[in-house]
Design an enzyme around this catalytic site. Structure first.
Site, PDB file in Angstrom:
ATOM      1  CD  GLU A  95     141.450  94.680 117.045  1.00  0.00           C
ATOM      2  OE1 GLU A  95     141.739  94.611 118.235  1.00  0.00           O
ATOM      3  OE2 GLU A  95     142.156  94.162 116.154  1.00  0.00           O
ATOM      4  N   GLY A 102     142.950  94.907 123.510  1.00  0.00           N
ATOM      5  CA  GLY A 102     144.265  94.345 123.859  1.00  0.00           C
ATOM      6  C   GLY A 102     144.848  95.057 125.067  1.00  0.00           C
TER       7      GLY A 102
HETATM    8  C1  5RP Z   1     143.570  92.457 119.330  1.00  0.00           C
HETATM    9  C2  5RP Z   1     144.659  93.191 118.640  1.00  0.00           C
HETATM   10  C3  5RP Z   1     145.660  93.901 119.491  1.00  0.00           C
HETATM   11  O1  5RP Z   1     145.704  95.228 119.114  1.00  0.00           O
HETATM   12  C4  5RP Z   1     147.012  93.270 119.307  1.00  0.00           C
HETATM   13  O2  5RP Z   1     146.899  91.868 119.552  1.00  0.00           O
HETATM   14  C5  5RP Z   1     148.052  93.886 120.240  1.00  0.00           C
HETATM   15  O3  5RP Z   1     147.762  93.525 121.541  1.00  0.00           O
HETATM   16  P1  5RP Z   1     148.585  94.055 122.780  1.00  0.00           P
HETATM   17  O4  5RP Z   1     148.322  95.513 122.896  1.00  0.00           O
HETATM   18  O5  5RP Z   1     148.030  93.259 123.944  1.00  0.00           O
HETATM   19  O6  5RP Z   1     150.039  93.757 122.522  1.00  0.00           O
HETATM   20  O7  5RP Z   1     144.771  93.236 117.453  1.00  0.00           O
HETATM   21  O8  5RP Z   1     142.782  91.726 118.431  1.00  0.00           O
END
Ligand code: 5RP
Length: 223
Positions: free
Chosen positions: A103, A29
């Site tokens: 993850e 992300g």
């Molecule tokens: C990806 C995730 C990310 O950690 C989550 O979507 C947060 O993203 P960002 O740091 O872009 O706000 O779970 O699958």
């Protein structure tokens, strides 16, 4: 401060948690990307990293950080990743970037989950962010019917007119309109539906530490 500046601040703060001479787990992300860029500056401190997505693996390699296969790693002291929502007790919704399954797998091998997020991700009750669920493609309609009985509205995640495919060749159903008062129970319930690979609720194994970016500085919550 902008949201990106807050993300950058927590990414920098997370560097203090990086152990010397070890392998670490790295999430996916925009916040995780800021962390990878910071890690690139001290890359000789770590032996390497296990990536939670192909995108993260590419970014780690672009900084010259060795990427290891999880099957070759017995233990890691930390896993660092962002979140879409996090509660004051460390339960999270993740999977906005469609990487939830990897993850959860990488995090499960680490002793500590360090969540890095801008302060807007801290919520009283999870569910305003649509709950991502990774699903085997042939089970999509069957799983959607079962998810409906939980009270939310299942929506297949689509980009450019096509279903979003995960790194595992699966689709994502986002469950909209939930108010999740017992995240651990819902996590077990959804994971139990045949055809579900993983639900993006991280409650049974939530964060151990959250570094939250605010206008007053980085706030640390320990759970
Ligand atoms: C990806 C995730 C990310 O950690 C989550 O979507 C947060 O993203 P960002 O740091 O872009 O706000 O779970 O699958």
């Amino acid at each position: 401060m902008t949201q990106d500046e807050l993300k950058q601040a927590v990414a920098r703060a997370a560097i203090d948690y990086v152990p010397t001479g070890e392998i670490i787990g790295v999430g996916t992300g925009s916040t995780a990307n800021f962390f990878i860029d910071e890690l690139g500056k001290i890359k000789d401190r770590v032996k390497g990293a296990v990536a939670s997505s192909e995108a993260t693996a590419d970014r780690l390699r672009s900084h010259g950080i060795p990427v290891l296969d999880l099957n070759d790693v017995d233990a890691m002291s930390i896993y660092i990743d962002g979140a879409d929502e996090i509660t004051a007790s460390g339960a999270m919704i993740k999977g906005g970037g469609a990487a939830l399954t990897r993850e959860k797998i990488v995090a499960s091998v680490a002793k500590q989950f360090i969540c890095i997020a801008d302060g807007s991700k801290l919520v009283d009750v999870l569910g305003a962010f649509p709950l991502p669920i990774e699903v085997i493609p042939m089970a999509q309609a069957a799983v959607a019917r079962k998810l409906k009985t939980l009270g939310g509205e299942p929506r297949l995640r689509v980009k450019d007119g096509k279903p979003v495919m995960t790194d595992n060749g699966c689709v994502i159903i986002d469950l909209v309109g939930l108010r999740i008062t017992d995240p651990s129970k819902l996590e077990a319930e959804i994971n139990n539906i045949v055809g579900v690979v993983t639900v993006g609720l991280f409650a049974q194994r939530g964060a151990d530490v959250a570094l939250l970016g605010t206008a007053e500085g980085v706030k640390t919550l320990s759970f």
